[in-house]
Design a protein around this motif. Structure first.
Motif, short mmCIF file in Angstrom:
data_model
loop_
_atom_site.label_atom_id
_atom_site.label_comp_id
_atom_site.label_asym_id
_atom_site.label_seq_id
_atom_site.Cartn_x
_atom_site.Cartn_y
_atom_site.Cartn_z
N PHE A 90 26.72 37.79 27.30
CA PHE A 90 27.75 38.02 28.31
C PHE A 90 27.84 36.82 29.24
N GLN A 91 29.06 36.34 29.44
CA GLN A 91 29.27 35.22 30.35
C GLN A 91 28.86 35.66 31.75
N HIS A 92 28.08 34.86 32.41
CA HIS A 92 27.60 35.23 33.74
C HIS A 92 28.59 34.76 34.80
N VAL A 93 28.75 35.57 35.80
CA VAL A 93 29.64 35.25 36.89
C VAL A 93 28.80 34.73 38.05
N GLU A 94 29.23 33.63 38.63
CA GLU A 94 28.47 33.04 39.73
C GLU A 94 28.86 33.67 41.06
N TYR A 95 30.16 33.66 41.38
CA TYR A 95 30.60 34.29 42.62
C TYR A 95 32.10 34.54 42.60
N HIS B 162 45.13 33.21 47.61
CA HIS B 162 44.45 33.12 46.32
C HIS B 162 42.99 33.54 46.43
N GLY B 163 42.43 33.88 45.28
CA GLY B 163 41.01 34.17 45.15
C GLY B 163 40.49 33.44 43.93
N VAL B 164 39.18 33.33 43.83
CA VAL B 164 38.57 32.58 42.73
C VAL B 164 37.35 33.34 42.23
N ALA C 192 40.00 41.70 40.05
CA ALA C 192 39.00 40.63 39.91
C ALA C 192 37.62 41.11 40.35
N SER C 193 37.58 41.92 41.39
CA SER C 193 36.30 42.47 41.85
C SER C 193 35.68 43.37 40.79
N GLN C 194 36.52 44.12 40.10
CA GLN C 194 36.03 44.97 39.02
C GLN C 194 35.43 44.11 37.91
N HIS C 195 36.10 43.03 37.53
CA HIS C 195 35.57 42.13 36.49
C HIS C 195 34.23 41.54 36.93
N GLU D 139 32.07 42.85 39.02
CA GLU D 139 31.03 43.87 38.98
C GLU D 139 30.57 44.15 37.55
N VAL D 140 31.51 44.17 36.61
CA VAL D 140 31.16 44.39 35.20
C VAL D 140 30.22 43.29 34.74
N LEU D 141 30.61 42.04 34.95
CA LEU D 141 29.78 40.93 34.48
C LEU D 141 28.47 40.83 35.26
N ARG D 142 28.50 41.15 36.52
CA ARG D 142 27.27 41.11 37.32
C ARG D 142 26.24 42.11 36.78
N SER D 143 26.74 43.23 36.24
CA SER D 143 25.82 44.24 35.70
C SER D 143 25.11 43.74 34.44
N PHE D 144 25.63 42.70 33.80
CA PHE D 144 25.02 42.15 32.60
C PHE D 144 24.25 40.86 32.88
N LYS D 145 24.08 40.53 34.14
CA LYS D 145 23.40 39.29 34.51
C LYS D 145 22.02 39.22 33.84
N GLY D 146 21.76 38.10 33.23
CA GLY D 146 20.48 37.89 32.56
C GLY D 146 20.44 38.36 31.12
N GLN D 147 21.49 39.03 30.66
CA GLN D 147 21.51 39.50 29.28
C GLN D 147 22.26 38.49 28.40
N LEU D 148 21.69 38.21 27.25
CA LEU D 148 22.36 37.32 26.30
C LEU D 148 23.65 37.96 25.83
#
Length: 176
Positions: free
Chosen positions: A24-29, A38-40, A8-11, A13-22
């Motif tokens: 790609f779904q943005h990850v909040e936290y 559990h984790g979320v 999940a941390s890898q996912h 980081e991947v999405l965080r690297s695309f933050k602000g780019q059209l």
């Protein structure tokens, strides 16, 4: 399940690297729940409908939207976050294919031309090369893309995101 937190941390980081780019779904936290089991991961909400549903009513737009989806996939494939031997991956991937084919035969899977398929695989196997590992979506198909009212596509569902060969992202398109 917290056992999958590193994936999940890898996912994240991947999405965080695309933050602000059209596209790609943005990850909040990402967080570990108080129960310690559990984790979320919380993603932004993407408005629109699945590309699969949209194309049922707009089939003449498939080429243009396919080009847009391909550009997003290309962007994803340009990123890499881990180092792994491409040769090691190549050997594992071929073994995975061979095991799948063996299991299919054991389960009685048959279609016309299956013998030719297996022969072609054996002939082409020595030519399979993985030169570079890239970040793959892992489940790239029209149900995992949302199209909005501006006809912009957003990739979603990065649960199977992993480092791999660019061809890994085409399996879903080929088989489904």
């Amino acid at each position: 399940d917290i056992k999958h937190m590193s994936k999940a941390s890898q996912h994240y980081e991947v999405l965080r690297s695309f933050k602000g780019q059209l596209g790609f779904q943005h990850v909040e936290y990402i967080l570990k729940c108080q129960d310690g089991i559990h984790g979320v991961i919380v993603y932004e909400w993407v408005k629109g409908e699945s590309l699969e549903e949209y194309l049922k009513n707009h089939p003449n737009e498939a080429f243009e939207l396919g080009q847009q989806a391909g550009k997003l996939l290309h962007q994803l494939h340009q990123s890499s976050f881990e180092q792994q031997s491409a040769l090691e991956y190549q050997h594992k991937r071929l073994a995975h294919f061979e095991n799948g084919m063996k299991q299919s035969l054991e389960q009685g899977v048959y279609f016309e031309g299956i013998d030719s398929f297996f022969e072609a695989f054996d002939q082409l196997k020595p030519m399979y090369r993985v030169d570079k590992l890239v970040q793959c979506h892992g489940d790239f198909h029209a149900r995992n893309m949302i199209i909005n009212h501006k006809k912009e596509i957003t990739l979603i569902d990065f649960e199977k995101c992993q480092l791999g060969d660019v061809s890994d992202d085409f399996q879903s398109l080929i088989f489904f």
